[in-house]
Enzyme design. Structure first.
Site, short mmCIF file in Angstrom:
data_model
loop_
_atom_site.label_atom_id
_atom_site.label_comp_id
_atom_site.label_asym_id
_atom_site.label_seq_id
_atom_site.Cartn_x
_atom_site.Cartn_y
_atom_site.Cartn_z
N ASP A 1 35.98 9.96 -41.77
CA ASP A 1 35.70 11.34 -41.37
C ASP A 1 35.48 11.44 -39.85
O ASP A 1 34.77 10.61 -39.27
CB ASP A 1 34.41 11.76 -42.10
CG ASP A 1 34.15 13.24 -42.06
OD1 ASP A 1 34.99 13.99 -42.56
OD2 ASP A 1 33.09 13.64 -41.54
N GLU B 1 38.48 -9.12 -43.50
CA GLU B 1 37.75 -10.19 -44.20
C GLU B 1 38.14 -10.21 -45.68
O GLU B 1 37.82 -11.13 -46.40
CB GLU B 1 36.23 -9.96 -44.12
CG GLU B 1 35.65 -10.06 -42.73
CD GLU B 1 34.23 -9.46 -42.66
OE1 GLU B 1 33.62 -9.15 -43.71
OE2 GLU B 1 33.75 -9.26 -41.52
C1 GLC Z 1 35.42 16.53 -41.72
C2 GLC Z 1 35.46 16.90 -43.18
C3 GLC Z 1 34.82 18.24 -43.35
C4 GLC Z 1 33.39 18.15 -42.88
C5 GLC Z 1 33.31 17.64 -41.45
C6 GLC Z 1 31.92 17.22 -41.11
O1 GLC Z 1 36.22 17.33 -40.96
O2 GLC Z 1 36.78 16.85 -43.65
O3 GLC Z 1 34.90 18.71 -44.65
O4 GLC Z 1 32.78 19.39 -42.95
O5 GLC Z 1 34.12 16.50 -41.27
O6 GLC Z 1 31.60 16.04 -41.77
#
Ligand code: GLC
Length: 567
Positions: A222, A273
């Site tokens: 993310d 790993e």
């Molecule tokens: C990313 C995720 C989204 C979330 C954001 C904050 O963009 O896809 O859904 O709100 O990160 O974590």
């Protein structure tokens, strides 16, 4: 050890995004869960995908639907237990499906014990250094440390009360005096971690190992472009519509900073790993594509979502350009291109492609949207766009429900909306709930088979039954059967490891995208009139082709066909 580079499964994989809270509920609380996912895995297998990516299911107060993790090594009871996760992985592997776990390293939840400790600690204490705390500006530190604006709206900073209660302001009944500010790119309940801090880095390496040990085949990472901020945190004024997820990171001091790559090289080391080609995929909103390719250099990520492709306009020129650029830029660093049209953060492409005007990217729409939608056109184009995407070489991502042709839900009642963006902008931005509505399985069942009690955490619209999977199963011409056929042919014709050769006849056309990939000719008609097709047996049609008066096969507007190529 990784197997010889070039044969890894993810290079050609079709990866299906499961958004667990909206996929299948098994315990009747109206929120999908891991046992629900496990139950439906055979249906994903029969669709023909190679892997599932699970959006976050770790412990979380769910203020941003799980992208606010309060314990990275626990399953949130809302979604089940660790045993449920293990059962899911076992069942997926038995079916030959891989499992990708969503990892959220940019920020934790404000409920995470690391943040609770940081709040209770004094300024300068090592617990505070795990996050980004700063003194405020102004005589009494009453102004935020800089002018950055949160991606979800409002300032990127909140102030805390110093004292043993350690609270975020405004805090009812807490003792202490107003103290430092902390940074959050997203909601105030998502404080950013300080990735300059060695302790944070080491903790995450162990979190990765925790999931790899439990059979995860890789991670979707993310906000992979946000972890490092420009030194000194200089002021930055975003464009009038507010801060975005990126794309202009030459200017934005919190996106795409060069120091971020060192982190990914460390993560790569952790994955290496393990045996079995564990994969790393970046969510990095970086533009242009040449810059994004930095994320998938050898020794970093394997893949990055291709958001330029997602948001390419529905014109032949734009599509040819972005396909060429993607294959060139990713190819130059030895990475496969990825292709994606929908996910849990953007307007579903069956609606996006039917919207008039030039809508802003990456946010939801609602009843007062100034961009009217032609739903029939949207679905037609979505089917054509998906058929085009699945013929391209590389790896493709599908978002749950797109194989049913699901549209964005526009008219969710205001009181049912849950995305923090809706509240933070006081209803100015609708947020992303419209693409997150629980999906329909069986038309006649309560909540279309989503939950045994008929509950759903976001209301399903009446039209959902018409899209239900059981209404499309085995029905020639249905969107489900279109996807299934495309995935089957993609595999049997080995398109994912092929290449794109533009057909001369249309290589500069304003309305037609046409290429050859191995033994398949792919022709998409984006114009207003039917076009005559080259000879060749149709293998896949997003809309029926017909024989014209001159005996030529005709492709209608907003449709894609795959033909068997002559020698
Ligand atoms: C990313 C995720 C989204 C979330 C954001 C904050 O963009 O896809 O859904 O709100 O990160 O974590």
């Amino acid at each position: 050890m990784a197997i010889e580079s070039g044969d890894e499964w993810w290079r050609t994989a079709v990866i299906y995004q499961v958004y667990p809270r909206s996929f299948q509920d098994s315990d009747g609380d109206g929120v999908g869960d891991l046992p629900g996912v496990t139950r439906r895995l055979p249906q994903l297998k029969s669709l023909g995908v190679d892997a599932v990516w699970l959006s976050p299911f770790m412990q979380s107060p769910q203020r941003d639907a799980g992208y606010d993790v309060s314990d990275y090594t626990k399953v949130d009871p809302l979604f089940g237990t660790m045993r449920d996760f293990e059962a899911l992985v076992r069942e997926a592997h038995a079916l030959g499906l891989r499992v990708i776990v969503d990892m959220v390293p940019n920020h934790t939840s404000s409920d995470h014990k690391w943040f609770r400790k940081a709040l209770a600690a004094k300024p300068g204490n090592k617990a505070r250094d795990r996050y980004i705390f700063r003194d405020g500006r102004g005589r009494h530190g009453q102004k935020p440390p800089n002018n950055w604006q949160s991606v979800f709206g409002g300032p990127m900073w909140d102030r805390v009360l110093d004292g043993k209660d350690g609270s975020v302001l405004p805090a009812k009944g807490a003792n202490g005096k107003p103290g430092q500010w902390y940074l959050h790119i997203f909601d105030s309940s998502q404080p950013d971690l300080n990735w300059e801090n060695r302790w944070v880095r080491d903790k995450f390496k162990n979190i990765l190992r925790f999931w790899l040990d439990r059979g995860a085949d890789g991670f979707r990472v993310d906000v992979a472009h946000g972890l490092v901020k420009q030194g000194g945190l200089p002021d930055y004024t975003p464009p009038a519509e507010g801060a975005s997820m990126g794309g202009n990171e030459a200017a934005e001091p919190y996106w795409g900073q060069p120091g971020v790559h060192e982190i990914w090289r460390e993560w790569r080391g952790v994955l290496d790993e393990y045996d079995g080609d564990r994969a790393l995929c970046a969510e990095a909103w970086v533009s242009p594509i040449e810059r994004m390719a930095l994320w998938v250099r050898p020794g970093e990520f394997d893949q990055a979502f291709n958001f330029d492709y997602m948001f390419a306009r529905w014109t032949a020129r734009d599509l040819r350009r972005v396909i060429d650029e993607s294959l060139t830029a990713f190819g130059a660093v030895g990475a496969p291109s990825t292709w994606v049209l929908s996910n849990h953060d953007v307007i579903r492409h069956a609606t996006r492609l039917g919207m008039a005007g030039d809508p802003p990217q990456g946010d939801g729409i609602g009843p007062r949207s100034p961009y009217p939608v032609d739903a029939a056109l949207g679905l037609r184009r979505a089917r054509a766009a998906s058929a085009l995407m699945l013929a391209l070489p590389g790896s493709a991502y599908l978002y749950q429900g797109e194989e049913l042709g699901l549209p964005e839900v526009i008219d969710i009642p205001d009181e049912a909306r849950q995305d923090p963006t809706w509240k933070r902008t006081k209803g100015k931005r609708y947020g992303r709930d419209g693409c997150r509505v629980p999906i329909p399985w069986e038309a006649e069942e309560p909540s279309c088979g989503f939950s045994p009690t008929g509950r759903a955490w976001l209301p399903q619209p009446g039209e959902w039954a018409a899209f239900a999977r059981d209404r499309q199963e085995g029905v020639p011409g249905s969107t489900l059967e279109l996807y299934r056929a495309a995935l089957r042919l993609r595999r049997s014709k080995r398109l994912a490891s092929g290449g794109v050769r533009w057909l001369n006849e249309w290589s500069r056309s304003r309305t037609v995208v046409a290429f050859r990939n191995r033994s398949v000719l792919v022709v998409a008609n984006l114009g207003r009139r039917p076009i005559g097709l080259p000879d060749g047996k149709p293998l896949l049609e997003s809309a029926p082709t017909r024989l014209g008066r001159n005996g030529k096969r005709m492709l209608p507007p907003d449709a894609t066909v795959w033909l068997r190529a002559g020698r």
